[in-house]
Design a protein around this motif. Structure first.
Motif, PDB file in Angstrom:
ATOM      1  N   ALA A 113      43.076  43.808  58.930  1.00 50.89           N
ATOM      2  CA  ALA A 113      43.369  44.746  57.837  1.00 50.89           C
ATOM      3  C   ALA A 113      42.355  45.878  57.888  1.00 50.89           C
ATOM      4  O   ALA A 113      41.167  45.649  58.137  1.00 50.89           O
ATOM      5  N   TYR A 114      42.848  47.118  57.659  1.00 47.74           N
ATOM      6  CA  TYR A 114      41.967  48.283  57.634  1.00 47.74           C
ATOM      7  C   TYR A 114      42.192  49.067  56.356  1.00 47.74           C
ATOM      8  O   TYR A 114      43.328  49.251  55.908  1.00 47.74           O
ATOM      9  N   THR A 115      41.100  49.552  55.763  1.00 40.82           N
ATOM     10  CA  THR A 115      41.183  50.415  54.588  1.00 40.82           C
ATOM     11  C   THR A 115      39.974  51.333  54.566  1.00 40.82           C
ATOM     12  O   THR A 115      38.918  50.995  55.115  1.00 40.82           O
TER      13      THR A 115
ATOM     14  N   CYS B 130      39.151  52.466  51.486  1.00 42.13           N
ATOM     15  CA  CYS B 130      38.913  52.442  50.044  1.00 42.13           C
ATOM     16  C   CYS B 130      37.831  51.429  49.685  1.00 42.13           C
ATOM     17  O   CYS B 130      37.630  50.439  50.398  1.00 42.13           O
TER      18      CYS B 130
ATOM     19  N   VAL C 244      36.199  48.199  48.105  1.00 40.61           N
ATOM     20  CA  VAL C 244      36.763  46.874  47.844  1.00 40.61           C
ATOM     21  C   VAL C 244      36.053  46.188  46.684  1.00 40.61           C
ATOM     22  O   VAL C 244      36.340  45.026  46.383  1.00 40.61           O
TER      23      VAL C 244
ATOM     24  N   PRO D  63      42.001  47.235  47.263  1.00 42.22           N
ATOM     25  CA  PRO D  63      41.895  48.636  47.700  1.00 42.22           C
ATOM     26  C   PRO D  63      43.168  49.402  47.375  1.00 42.22           C
ATOM     27  O   PRO D  63      44.266  48.833  47.327  1.00 42.22           O
TER      28      PRO D  63
ATOM     29  N   TRP E  25      44.793  51.519  49.152  1.00 39.43           N
ATOM     30  CA  TRP E  25      45.719  51.368  50.267  1.00 39.43           C
ATOM     31  C   TRP E  25      45.032  50.613  51.394  1.00 39.43           C
ATOM     32  O   TRP E  25      43.808  50.648  51.540  1.00 39.43           O
ATOM     33  N   GLN E  26      45.826  49.934  52.184  1.00 44.74           N
ATOM     34  CA  GLN E  26      45.332  49.286  53.380  1.00 44.74           C
ATOM     35  C   GLN E  26      46.493  49.066  54.349  1.00 44.74           C
ATOM     36  O   GLN E  26      47.653  48.981  53.954  1.00 44.74           O
TER      37      GLN E  26
ATOM     38  N   THR F 120      47.765  46.400  57.064  1.00 51.40           N
ATOM     39  CA  THR F 120      47.599  45.038  57.560  1.00 51.40           C
ATOM     40  C   THR F 120      48.459  44.855  58.795  1.00 51.40           C
ATOM     41  O   THR F 120      49.501  45.498  58.951  1.00 51.40           O
TER      42      THR F 120
ATOM     43  N   CYS G 160      39.793  57.663  48.569  1.00 51.25           N
ATOM     44  CA  CYS G 160      40.424  57.172  49.788  1.00 51.25           C
ATOM     45  C   CYS G 160      41.891  57.557  49.912  1.00 51.25           C
ATOM     46  O   CYS G 160      42.492  57.293  50.950  1.00 51.25           O
TER      47      CYS G 160
END
Length: 751
Positions: free
Chosen positions: A164-166, A168, A170, A180, A182-183, A185, A717
């Motif tokens: 998973a990448y974000t 924002c 956490v 977050p 948005w992310q 996955t 973000c």
């Protein structure tokens, strides 16, 4: 993803090789390490020859070496650093027989850029190239976070499982976990450095914790070499002219220094359109070219309902090249197939396109410019054959200090060749010299003496093709000599009053110039004259070079500056008086037609950073009617503000005598921030001109031009916005109507 590879698969092998070449650093107060537990340091492996590698700093609470199993173990607050990379772990084990290296317990690796990798354990093989990380967390310096249950690297290919990448946060302001904004996955993320690409399997975009859209086949360049080819984010619009629009750009990375973008546009109410852009960086500079091409019906600006089907196109380009420290070449070009194309496809609202190529030489005391200009008019009143080409246009200037008096001398040479396919041609050349000397009198006055000489040569042909007789000049060659002298006196008074510092500066200027030939000279660059505070004290109050203000005049006025705590007020006012009674060139309404000029001035107010106000005016000298009234004001901060502008030109000049026509309009705009990340915004332009002010105007005294209203959410973000824009003008095939724009931008995520 690139930084993940850089940290985990380049830094760790360097750091974890440390047991083979470094000794533990015992801290003051640490107990001695027993010889039987430590043993003798193992022989240095040639792979880790300290003469070939940078030194490694290493420390731990205890270092053990088992002779029987050939295992080196660093235990307790293990720290390693090398070439800006730092590793901390509870325990590091190196099995010399198998070559396996393990870092265990609260593993943390920090890169020189400030990125941090966290994991429960890191295992590397005997070549320190392939391995695995459990429970990976990568915290990037720019705020992005990448998490995965497991990361494995085999044969230089890195695979992240359940990632998973974000970008924002956490955690909230209180440090508690939060979802977050948005992310992305994915079941699996694969980075293949040979292909220089990162590929996602089973990717999904989640907004506010809700899966929004699947991203099958998502991939992008790893940016090791500046990015790679691939599809970009699509653009979606809806307006009343073209209907629903979908644009899907494709980026092509041709070489490290050149790339291109191809964008097909598909509309529900128009034929498809192709867009292409090419960019190129070279040693001397850079240039770019963009073009649009479609087929459609070109609407007429003069005949309502008339259409002309055919190809429609627009091309533009610009570039700059630095040839040496002094010489540079710049250029920009714009051309469109018809007058409504730019507005029809929402590319530009410009009504005139300019193209120029120029070479410049600049040093501390000289300037040379050699240029060529071309123009394309897009208004209904523009006649194509009468649009000018200026080729060449040359301007050269030199300045120096006169050694005897210390005054400044400026020399200028200028030439211009104007060509028209169906209009008047004009050639001009002149040379001038200007001397200026500033000094302070014993009474604190600033005295400026100016002398000016200029000689002109003009040539004109096909003068009858110019509709305005005042602009034609006479056919053939004509010469002109210009001379002027000026005395300018300023007397500043400074003092404290009402809690502030006041600077009051009366100013008087005397300008004398002998009678000068004007009407036999073509007028190409001095066609819009208006007296204002910026040209009140100018040596020549005509714009450009083709008209010169002769005679003797006195100009007087005053500047007043008030500096208060947190605020400043600047104001000026002035007027001129012509001593001679000779008929002048200025038409009625310019403020300069009579011996006494109109009164002009400006006032600006700055209060902190939240209030800015500027008012420019011209008052009729006879009845104090406002002939020019211009107001610009901004109140508020960057988050919440309101801006307003008002302009009224009431000059009553015949359209056959002057290019600048009367106009009245009002502009308003603003933004209101509410909640924490939300804001509403809007703007509007209203044409207040009626036919009494401008006979050519189609407005009725209150005619909206366009407005826009929108709402946006903008945190650290993500940015989401919805805008409604309405245009009220119908021009050719551009219809009045609505346009809806939706904008979504995810921060810290690239192509």
């Amino acid at each position: 993803m690139t930084r993940f590879k850089s940290i985990c698969w380049t830094a760790l092998p360097l750091l974890l090789a440390a047991p083979g070449l470094a000794q533990a650093e015992t801290q003051p107060g640490d107990p001695p390490v027993p010889e039987q537990s430590v043993g003798q340091p193992p022989e240095v492996d040639p792979v880790f020859d300290p003469d070939a590698e940078a030194p490694v700093r290493f420390s731990s609470d205890r270092l053990e070496y088992d002779r029987n199993t050939e295992i080196v173990t660093a235990i307790g607050d293990v720290f390693m650093s090398r070439e800006g990379y730092r590793l901390r772990a509870d325990r590091v084990v190196w099995e010399r027989n198998t070559g396996e290296v393990r870092a265990e317990g609260n593993v943390r690796v920090t890169s020189p850029e400030g990125d941090n990798v966290y994991g429960d354990s890191v295992v590397l093989d005997d070549e320190l190239r392939d391995g695995a990380i459990e429970n990976l967390l990568l915290v990037l310096e720019n705020g992005g976070r990448l998490a995965a249950e497991r990361a494995v690297r085999v044969n230089e290919v890195t695979t992240l499982e359940r990632a998973a990448y974000t970008a924002c946060p956490v955690v909230d302001d209180n440090g508690c976990p939060r979802e977050p904004t948005w992310q992305i996955t994915a079941v699996r993320v694969i980075h293949d450095p040979n292909r220089q690409r990162i590929t996602y399997q089973g990717a999904t975009l989640n907004l506010f914790g809700i899966p929004i859209i699947g991203l099958p086949g998502l991939s992008h360049p790893d940016r090791q070499t500046g990015g790679g080819s691939g599809l970009l984010i699509p653009d979606i619009r809806l307006n009343g002219t073209n209907g629903l629009e979908l644009a899907l750009p494709y980026y092509w990375r041709i070489a490290p220094n050149q790339d291109a973008t191809f964008t097909p546009h598909v509309f529900t109410n128009a034929y498809p359109m192709a867009e292409a852009e090419f960019r190129h960086l070279i040693d001397q500079g850079a240039y770019q070219v963009r073009g649009y091409l479609t087929y459609g019906n070109r609407g007429s600006l003069t005949v309502p309902g008339a259409e002309d089907p055919g190809l429609r196109a627009y091309i533009e380009g610009n570039g700059r090249f630095q040839l040496d420290p002094h010489w540079s070449v710049t250029g920009s070009a714009r051309w469109v197939s018809d007058r409504t194309f730019l507005r029809r496809y929402d590319i530009s609202l410009d009504t005139r396109l300019r193209s120029v190529v120029q070479a410049e030489r600049i040093d501390s005391d000289s300037y040379i410019n050699i240029a060529g200009w071309a123009f394309q008019g897009l208004r209904a009143t523009d006649i194509g054959g009468q649009q000018p080409f200026a080729l060449p246009a040359i301007d050269a200037r030199w300045r120096m200090i006169e050694p005897t008096t210390g005054g400044r001398v400026e020399l200028q040479a200028n030439s211009l060749n104007i060509l028209r396919t169906e209009g008047q041609d004009t050639q001009r050349a002149f040379a001038s010299a200007r001397y200026e000397h500033r000094s302070l009198t014993p009474f604190g006055q600033e005295l400026t003496l100016t002398g000016f000489l200029r000689g002109d040569i003009y040539h004109a042909n096909e003068t009858l093709l110019t509709t305005n007789p005042l602009y034609r000049g006479s056919e053939g060659f004509h010469g002109r000599f210009i001379a002027a002298a000026a005395v300018d006196l300023k007397w500043p008074f400074i003092g404290q009053f009402l809690g502030g510092t006041h600077r009051f500066t009366p100013r008087v200027q005397l300008v004398a110039s002998p009678d000068t030939e004007n009407l036999d000279i073509p007028n190409e660059d001095a066609r819009a004259v208006d007296l204002e505070d910026s040209n009140l004290f100018a040596l020549n109050r005509f714009p450009g070079y083709d008209r010169w203000e002769d005679g003797v005049r006195i100009t007087y006025g005053a500047d007043w500056v008030i500096d208060l705590p947190g605020a400043q007020i600047r104001s000026n006012i002035g007027q001129s008086y012509r001593l001679g009674s000779r008929a002048e060139l200025f038409p009625d309404g310019t403020g300069l037609a009579d011996r006494f000029s109109d009164i002009v001035g400006r006032t600006s107010v700055q209060v902190g950073r939240n209030i800015q106000f500027t008012h420019r005016f011209r008052v009729d000298k006879d009845d104090l009617t406002l002939r020019r009234n211009e107001i610009d004001a901004v109140v508020g901060s960057n988050e919440t503000y309101i801006s307003a502008g008002y302009l009224r030109l009431d000059r009553d000049i015949d359209a056959s005598l002057e290019d600048l026509q009367d106009r009245e309009e009002i502009r308003v705009g603003g933004r209101l921030a509410f909640a924490r990340y939300w804001s509403v915004f809007g703007s509007a332009v209203v044409d207040l001109t009626d036919r009494d002010e401008d006979p050519l105007s189609q407005a009725d005294g209150f005619d909206p031009v366009r407005h826009r209203i929108g709402i946006s959410y903008d945190d650290d973000c993500i940015e989401v916005g919805v805008t409604w824009r309405r245009d009220y003008e119908t021009t050719g095939d551009v219809r009045r109507g609505n346009t809806f724009l939706i904008r979504v931008a995810l921060r810290n995520i690239g192509r």
